[in-house]
Design a protein around this motif. Sequence first.
Motif: not given
Length: 310
Positions: A140-144
Motif C-alpha cells: 500500500i503506497a501512500y502520497t499525501l
Amino acid sequence: MNIRFSKYKNKKSIVVENNRIRAEFISDPGGKMVSLVGKDTGYEFLVQRPGEVYREQPFDGCYTDGECSGFDDMFPTIDACAYDTEPWKGVKMADHGEVWSLPWEHRIKDNTLELSVKGIRFQYELKKQVFFVDENILRIAYTLVNNSAHDFEFLWAGHFMFNMEEGMRVAVPDDCKEAISILTNTDRAFGEIMHWPHFKDISGEVYRADISRPATSGGFEKYYFKNKLKDGWCELHYPDSKKKLAVSFSADTVPYLGILMNEKGWDNLYNIFIEPCTVCYDRPDLAKRHGQVSKVAAGGEYQWYVDLTL
C-alpha cells in the motif's frame, strides 16, 4: 493477479488477490482494508465484527462506536485534539482523524487499486495505491498532497487490528529497547518507560510482552518504541508455523512503531494492534512537545508505503 468487485456485509467492496493473498477493501467509508486472508491456510488475519451491517459513524463521530475492525488509516491524528499553529490554530482534529469516516474515491488502473480522499477541515488529499510487489507481498503506497500555502503538521498511523493466538510471538528490530506506555488497564503512568520485552502486569509480576498470554490475563497495553527505527518492520509468528505475517514500512518517512496487545482487556477482543506511524503519543501536538514532527511542506507531497508479507 485479479481485482474484482464484491460485497462485504452491506457494503460494496473491491477484492485484490493472487494465488497467495486475498485482500478486501471498501471505499466508503474509510478506503479501508476489511479482510486479509492467506490462501495457503485460509486464515483471516484481520479482526472481524459480528453482524451483517457495517457499523458507520458520521464525520467527527466516535471511532470505537463504529465498526472498529480491519485496517484503518489514522490521519491527521489519533486522539481528538486541536491544531496548535496558525493558520489552523484551534481547529478541531476529529477523533481518530478525518479519513476513516469519509467516502474515498476509487478506480482500478494497471493492476492497481487506487483510492483517494480530500480533507474536510484541512486542505490535503490522501492517496494510496494497492498492488502486489511479489506473490506473497501486498504493498500500500501512500502520497499525501498539501493543497494549502502553509506547511501542515500531521500524524499518520496504520491502525492494523490483527487476530491473535495464545503463544504468538512478536518480533521487532534489535534497536527497539525502550517503550513508552500510552494506554493501559494497569496503574502504569502515562509516559512511563518500559524495557522491551520484559513488562510488569497489573499485579506487578514481570511477563514477556513479546509473547501473547491467555485471554484470562485481561491485559491491555499500548506503547510506542521510543527511538526512531533504522529498519521499519514488525513480525507476528503464530504458534502454527504455517502462519506468519510481516508488516514492513519506509522508516525514513514512517520512523516509529506502536503496539497494543489486547488480551481481552478491552471490548472482549483478543487481538494485537500494529501501528507504524510518523510520530508517537497519539496526537501531533503532544508528539511535537517530545521533539517529534512529521510535516508536509506547503504545496508539497509526503510519501510512504506499507508492505504486508504472508
